[in-house]
Scaffold this motif. Structure first.
Motif, mmCIF file in Angstrom:
data_model
loop_
_atom_site.group_PDB
_atom_site.id
_atom_site.type_symbol
_atom_site.label_atom_id
_atom_site.label_comp_id
_atom_site.label_asym_id
_atom_site.label_seq_id
_atom_site.Cartn_x
_atom_site.Cartn_y
_atom_site.Cartn_z
ATOM 1 N N LEU A 15 -12.659 -2.768 9.073
ATOM 2 C CA LEU A 15 -12.673 -1.823 8.344
ATOM 3 C C LEU A 15 -11.590 -1.293 8.433
ATOM 4 C CD1 LEU A 15 -14.684 0.439 7.479
ATOM 5 C CD2 LEU A 15 -14.161 2.148 9.697
ATOM 6 N N VAL A 16 -10.656 -0.880 6.771
ATOM 7 C CA VAL A 16 -9.746 -0.561 6.624
ATOM 8 C C VAL A 16 -9.642 0.905 5.669
ATOM 9 C CG1 VAL A 16 -7.588 -1.991 4.942
ATOM 10 C CG2 VAL A 16 -8.890 -3.106 6.536
ATOM 11 N N ILE A 17 -8.217 1.467 6.326
ATOM 12 C CA ILE A 17 -8.680 2.389 5.622
ATOM 13 C C ILE A 17 -6.933 2.840 5.128
ATOM 14 C CG2 ILE A 17 -7.911 5.439 5.852
ATOM 15 C CD1 ILE A 17 -10.268 4.992 8.849
ATOM 16 N N ASP A 18 -6.425 2.561 4.027
ATOM 17 C CA ASP A 18 -5.540 3.056 3.636
ATOM 18 C C ASP A 18 -5.450 4.055 2.606
ATOM 19 O OD1 ASP A 18 -6.283 1.054 1.777
ATOM 20 O OD2 ASP A 18 -4.472 -0.427 1.982
ATOM 21 N N ARG A 19 -4.441 4.057 1.630
ATOM 22 C CA ARG A 19 -3.635 4.938 0.524
ATOM 23 C C ARG A 19 -4.546 3.796 -1.228
ATOM 24 N NH1 ARG A 19 -0.370 5.682 -3.320
ATOM 25 N NH2 ARG A 19 0.347 7.770 -3.668
ATOM 26 N N ALA A 20 -4.897 5.497 -1.780
ATOM 27 C CA ALA A 20 -4.883 4.624 -3.414
ATOM 28 C C ALA A 20 -3.660 5.794 -3.642
ATOM 29 C CB ALA A 20 -6.402 4.809 -3.557
#
Length: 163
Positions: free
Chosen positions: A138-143
């Motif tokens: 599971l990856v949480i990053d910026r768009a």
């Protein structure tokens, strides 16, 4: 090429690079859902708002690197990036401090099967390094707008073999 042995992933050891995501006694624990659930609260400082960015949640499927030779590092100057394994398998987290990349400053951590990491904005890190088999994270990053990826390719003399 130099050899580097992974060190255990602990909150203290990883602090220069970001947060360790895990259900531990260090976390604030809150009983919710009428006592049937424990919430381990606020485990990572997700930082993605620069230049109009927003948080995105994704799944990454990664294959082990064989042999485990580290040749490329990346950083995200506009946002943090977190990786949490979903299948209970260990992985490696390789990081170097923010600023000018220094291959001699790279540290490698062995994350346990129930630990994740959140790399701070600007921290150099290697792409996902699962150990045992192809693994989902599971990856949480910026768009959002703006250039949020810098990469550096190491010269062969600076490659790192993880032993």
């Amino acid at each position: 090429m130099r050899n580097l042995t992974p060190e255990p992933l602990t909150a203290e050891a990883f602090a220069p690079f970001g947060d360790v995501i895990e259900a531990s006694d260090r976390a604030e624990q809150v009983a919710i859902n009428y006592g049937y659930t424990t919430r381990f609260n606020d485990l990572a400082a997700i930082d993605v708002g620069d230049q109009g960015g927003r948080a995105v949640v994704s799944l990454f499927r990664a294959r082990p690197l064989a042999p485990p030779v580290l040749k490329i590092f990346e950083r995200h100057p506009l946002g943090s990036q977190s990786f949490t394994p979903l299948q209970g398998r260990p992985f490696l987290a390789a990081a170097a401090p923010a600023g000018d990349f220094d291959p001699a400053a790279v540290r490698v951590f062995r994350a346990g099967p129930h630990q994740g990491v959140n790399y701070r904005k600007g921290v150099w890190h290697h792409f996902l390094l699962p150990l045992e088999a192809e693994s989902d994270f599971l990856v949480i990053d910026r768009a959002g707008p703006g250039q949020n990826l810098d990469e550096v390719e190491l010269t062969e003399a600076d490659w790192i073999l993880v032993v």
